[in-house]
Design a protein around this motif. Sequence first.
Motif, PDB file in Angstrom:
ATOM      1  N   LEU A 180      38.869  33.069  41.113  1.00 49.38           N
ATOM      2  CA  LEU A 180      38.415  34.258  40.385  1.00 49.38           C
ATOM      3  C   LEU A 180      38.323  35.426  41.358  1.00 49.38           C
ATOM      4  O   LEU A 180      37.622  35.348  42.375  1.00 49.38           O
ATOM      5  CB  LEU A 180      37.046  33.977  39.750  1.00 49.38           C
ATOM      6  N   MET A 181      39.060  36.503  41.062  1.00 58.79           N
ATOM      7  CA  MET A 181      38.993  37.706  41.897  1.00 58.79           C
ATOM      8  C   MET A 181      37.803  38.531  41.413  1.00 58.79           C
ATOM      9  O   MET A 181      37.776  38.985  40.266  1.00 58.79           O
ATOM     10  CB  MET A 181      40.289  38.509  41.793  1.00 58.79           C
ATOM     11  N   THR A 182      36.826  38.719  42.279  1.00 60.51           N
ATOM     12  CA  THR A 182      35.595  39.411  41.905  1.00 60.51           C
ATOM     13  C   THR A 182      34.950  40.060  43.126  1.00 60.51           C
ATOM     14  O   THR A 182      34.975  39.474  44.224  1.00 60.51           O
ATOM     15  CB  THR A 182      34.590  38.443  41.240  1.00 60.51           C
ATOM     16  N   PRO A 183      34.368  41.253  42.942  1.00 68.15           N
ATOM     17  CA  PRO A 183      33.664  41.887  44.066  1.00 68.15           C
ATOM     18  C   PRO A 183      32.500  41.041  44.565  1.00 68.15           C
ATOM     19  O   PRO A 183      31.995  41.261  45.666  1.00 68.15           O
ATOM     20  CB  PRO A 183      33.157  43.209  43.482  1.00 68.15           C
ATOM     21  N   CYS A 213      42.362  37.062  36.990  1.00 68.81           N
ATOM     22  CA  CYS A 213      42.088  38.466  37.264  1.00 68.81           C
ATOM     23  C   CYS A 213      41.193  39.027  36.177  1.00 68.81           C
ATOM     24  O   CYS A 213      41.613  39.181  35.033  1.00 68.81           O
ATOM     25  CB  CYS A 213      43.392  39.251  37.318  1.00 68.81           C
ATOM     26  N   GLY A 214      39.957  39.328  36.541  1.00 69.03           N
ATOM     27  CA  GLY A 214      39.009  39.891  35.597  1.00 69.03           C
ATOM     28  C   GLY A 214      39.285  41.360  35.343  1.00 69.03           C
ATOM     29  O   GLY A 214      39.956  42.029  36.128  1.00 69.03           O
ATOM     30  N   HIS A 215      38.783  41.818  34.244  1.00 73.51           N
ATOM     31  CA  HIS A 215      38.898  43.230  33.885  1.00 73.51           C
ATOM     32  C   HIS A 215      37.530  43.683  33.401  1.00 73.51           C
ATOM     33  O   HIS A 215      36.583  42.916  33.397  1.00 73.51           O
ATOM     34  CB  HIS A 215      39.946  43.411  32.798  1.00 73.51           C
ATOM     35  N   TYR A 216      37.448  44.926  32.982  1.00 68.59           N
ATOM     36  CA  TYR A 216      36.187  45.454  32.473  1.00 68.59           C
ATOM     37  C   TYR A 216      35.072  45.275  33.493  1.00 68.59           C
ATOM     38  O   TYR A 216      35.320  45.208  34.685  1.00 68.59           O
ATOM     39  CB  TYR A 216      35.806  44.776  31.146  1.00 68.59           C
ATOM     40  N   GLU A 217      33.865  45.155  33.027  1.00 70.16           N
ATOM     41  CA  GLU A 217      32.744  45.064  33.961  1.00 70.16           C
ATOM     42  C   GLU A 217      32.492  43.656  34.470  1.00 70.16           C
ATOM     43  O   GLU A 217      31.686  43.453  35.356  1.00 70.16           O
ATOM     44  CB  GLU A 217      31.467  45.612  33.308  1.00 70.16           C
ATOM     45  N   GLY A 218      33.184  42.685  33.891  1.00 74.86           N
ATOM     46  CA  GLY A 218      32.959  41.335  34.375  1.00 74.86           C
ATOM     47  C   GLY A 218      33.460  40.298  33.407  1.00 74.86           C
ATOM     48  O   GLY A 218      34.088  40.625  32.396  1.00 74.86           O
ATOM     49  N   ILE A 250      36.814  35.044  45.173  1.00 75.86           N
ATOM     50  CA  ILE A 250      37.249  35.808  46.348  1.00 75.86           C
ATOM     51  C   ILE A 250      37.130  37.302  46.080  1.00 75.86           C
ATOM     52  O   ILE A 250      37.478  37.777  45.010  1.00 75.86           O
ATOM     53  CB  ILE A 250      38.704  35.454  46.717  1.00 75.86           C
ATOM     54  N   SER A 251      36.654  38.032  47.096  1.00 75.60           N
ATOM     55  CA  SER A 251      36.651  39.497  47.092  1.00 75.60           C
ATOM     56  C   SER A 251      37.517  39.984  48.245  1.00 75.60           C
ATOM     57  O   SER A 251      37.462  39.429  49.338  1.00 75.60           O
ATOM     58  CB  SER A 251      35.231  40.027  47.270  1.00 75.60           C
ATOM     59  N   ILE A 252      38.313  41.036  48.016  1.00 79.18           N
ATOM     60  CA  ILE A 252      39.104  41.576  49.133  1.00 79.18           C
ATOM     61  C   ILE A 252      38.337  42.664  49.880  1.00 79.18           C
ATOM     62  O   ILE A 252      38.842  43.209  50.857  1.00 79.18           O
ATOM     63  CB  ILE A 252      40.488  42.099  48.689  1.00 79.18           C
ATOM     64  N   GLY A 253      37.135  43.004  49.438  1.00 78.87           N
ATOM     65  CA  GLY A 253      36.347  44.005  50.162  1.00 78.87           C
ATOM     66  C   GLY A 253      35.296  44.621  49.269  1.00 78.87           C
ATOM     67  O   GLY A 253      35.293  44.403  48.061  1.00 78.87           O
ATOM     68  N   ASP A 254      34.411  45.400  49.878  1.00 77.74           N
ATOM     69  CA  ASP A 254      33.266  45.929  49.143  1.00 77.74           C
ATOM     70  C   ASP A 254      33.596  47.203  48.384  1.00 77.74           C
ATOM     71  O   ASP A 254      33.141  48.292  48.754  1.00 77.74           O
ATOM     72  CB  ASP A 254      32.086  46.152  50.093  1.00 77.74           C
ATOM     73  N   TYR A 255      34.391  47.050  47.342  1.00 79.44           N
ATOM     74  CA  TYR A 255      34.695  48.160  46.435  1.00 79.44           C
ATOM     75  C   TYR A 255      35.104  47.561  45.104  1.00 79.44           C
ATOM     76  O   TYR A 255      35.496  46.391  45.023  1.00 79.44           O
ATOM     77  CB  TYR A 255      35.806  49.064  46.986  1.00 79.44           C
ATOM     78  N   VAL A 256      35.002  48.361  44.044  1.00 83.37           N
ATOM     79  CA  VAL A 256      35.299  47.880  42.698  1.00 83.37           C
ATOM     80  C   VAL A 256      36.560  48.556  42.183  1.00 83.37           C
ATOM     81  O   VAL A 256      36.693  49.773  42.255  1.00 83.37           O
ATOM     82  CB  VAL A 256      34.118  48.158  41.742  1.00 83.37           C
ATOM     83  N   LEU A 257      37.492  47.764  41.671  1.00 84.71           N
ATOM     84  CA  LEU A 257      38.715  48.266  41.060  1.00 84.71           C
ATOM     85  C   LEU A 257      38.650  48.024  39.560  1.00 84.71           C
ATOM     86  O   LEU A 257      37.781  47.294  39.080  1.00 84.71           O
ATOM     87  CB  LEU A 257      39.930  47.564  41.672  1.00 84.71           C
ATOM     88  N   THR A 258      39.566  48.629  38.811  1.00 80.37           N
ATOM     89  CA  THR A 258      39.516  48.508  37.351  1.00 80.37           C
ATOM     90  C   THR A 258      39.851  47.089  36.893  1.00 80.37           C
ATOM     91  O   THR A 258      39.455  46.679  35.812  1.00 80.37           O
ATOM     92  CB  THR A 258      40.489  49.485  36.679  1.00 80.37           C
TER      93      THR A 258
HETATM   94  C1  4G0 Z   1      33.845  43.493  38.272  1.00 83.76           C
HETATM   95  C2  4G0 Z   1      37.922  42.258  42.530  1.00 83.76           C
HETATM   96  C3  4G0 Z   1      35.165  43.941  38.389  1.00 83.76           C
HETATM   97  C4  4G0 Z   1      33.572  42.154  38.079  1.00 83.76           C
HETATM   98  C5  4G0 Z   1      38.004  42.605  41.183  1.00 83.76           C
HETATM   99  C6  4G0 Z   1      35.936  41.688  38.109  1.00 83.76           C
HETATM  100  C7  4G0 Z   1      37.496  44.544  43.051  1.00 83.76           C
HETATM  101  C8  4G0 Z   1      37.650  43.236  43.479  1.00 83.76           C
HETATM  102  C9  4G0 Z   1      36.205  43.033  38.302  1.00 83.76           C
HETATM  103  C10 4G0 Z   1      34.616  41.237  37.994  1.00 83.76           C
HETATM  104  C11 4G0 Z   1      37.789  43.924  40.829  1.00 83.76           C
HETATM  105  C12 4G0 Z   1      37.549  42.904  44.929  1.00 83.76           C
HETATM  106  C13 4G0 Z   1      33.002  39.391  37.774  1.00 83.76           C
HETATM  107  C14 4G0 Z   1      35.426  38.935  37.607  1.00 83.76           C
HETATM  108  C15 4G0 Z   1      37.612  43.490  38.413  1.00 83.76           C
HETATM  109  N1  4G0 Z   1      37.559  44.872  41.766  1.00 83.76           N
HETATM  110  N2  4G0 Z   1      36.796  43.679  45.705  1.00 83.76           N
HETATM  111  N3  4G0 Z   1      37.783  44.361  39.530  1.00 83.76           N
HETATM  112  N4  4G0 Z   1      34.342  39.876  37.792  1.00 83.76           N
HETATM  113  O1  4G0 Z   1      38.135  41.921  45.368  1.00 83.76           O
END
Ligand code: 4G0
Length: 227
Positions: A87-90, A113-118, A132-140
């Motif tokens: 799961l790709m997640t911040p 690959c998640g979308h929206y807020e979670g 896994i997170s690729i770094g401390d930032y949020v993408l769409t």
């Molecule tokens: C918020 C990964 C946004 C929550 C995903 C997914 C950045 C990264 C997103 C989720 C992302 C990262 C809980 C699945 C989608 N942004 N830093 N956006 N969840 O690796």
Amino acid sequence: MTAPLRIDVITLFPGMLQGFLEESILKRAAQKGAVAFNTVDLRRFTTDRHHTTDDRPFGGGPGMVMKPEPLFKAVESVATPEARVILMTPQGRRFDQAAAAKLARQTHLVFVCGHYEGVDERVRTHLATDEISIGDYVLTNGVLPAAVVIDAVVRLIPGVLGNDSATTEESFAAGRLEYPQYTRPRVCRGLEVPEVLVSGDHEEIARWRQEQSARRTQDRRPDLLEK
Ligand code: 4G0
């Protein structure tokens, strides 16, 4: 070569990934049989007329949450017993070169690959094996993070790169920043290549590079030296 590393990516935006996978080294890796890519359109696993993939959070509050059932079905459509479901997640564990090396030794990776807020928490607790997170930032959405992880992993599969000097030297210098590199011409815009590099003295060159690498790491990434 051994069996290809199988990589499935589950997303609402398969088109975002397809161009990326069809370029350069990743495409060649697939042609060589080192890796087998498959993108899965999450919408195929919705059952309602509107192909709904998200819903309002229980308990109220802002934003939307990805529904669990389409994600479970999508993963179940591709997963094998040995698959790592990522799961790709911040909120995940920070991705680094060591994590890439571990994933490169697996046989099957499924990226969610998640979308929206979670996503619904049950996906995290009962479907994902890794976060896994690729770094401390949020993408769409998680597609670009998945692409980053895939790129870092695939180039480590034996036979994908030339697999000679460049990779060997890089892994040898792991944990240090690389030394400065120069190519022709010897003078560009009045800027000269360091004399030592054209001296032909290979011992001296090796010493210079080591020193540059150490100094650069100390200046920019002292945290790497503490590890
Ligand atoms: C918020 C990964 C946004 C929550 C995903 C997914 C950045 C990264 C997103 C989720 C992302 C990262 C809980 C699945 C989608 N942004 N830093 N956006 N969840 O690796």
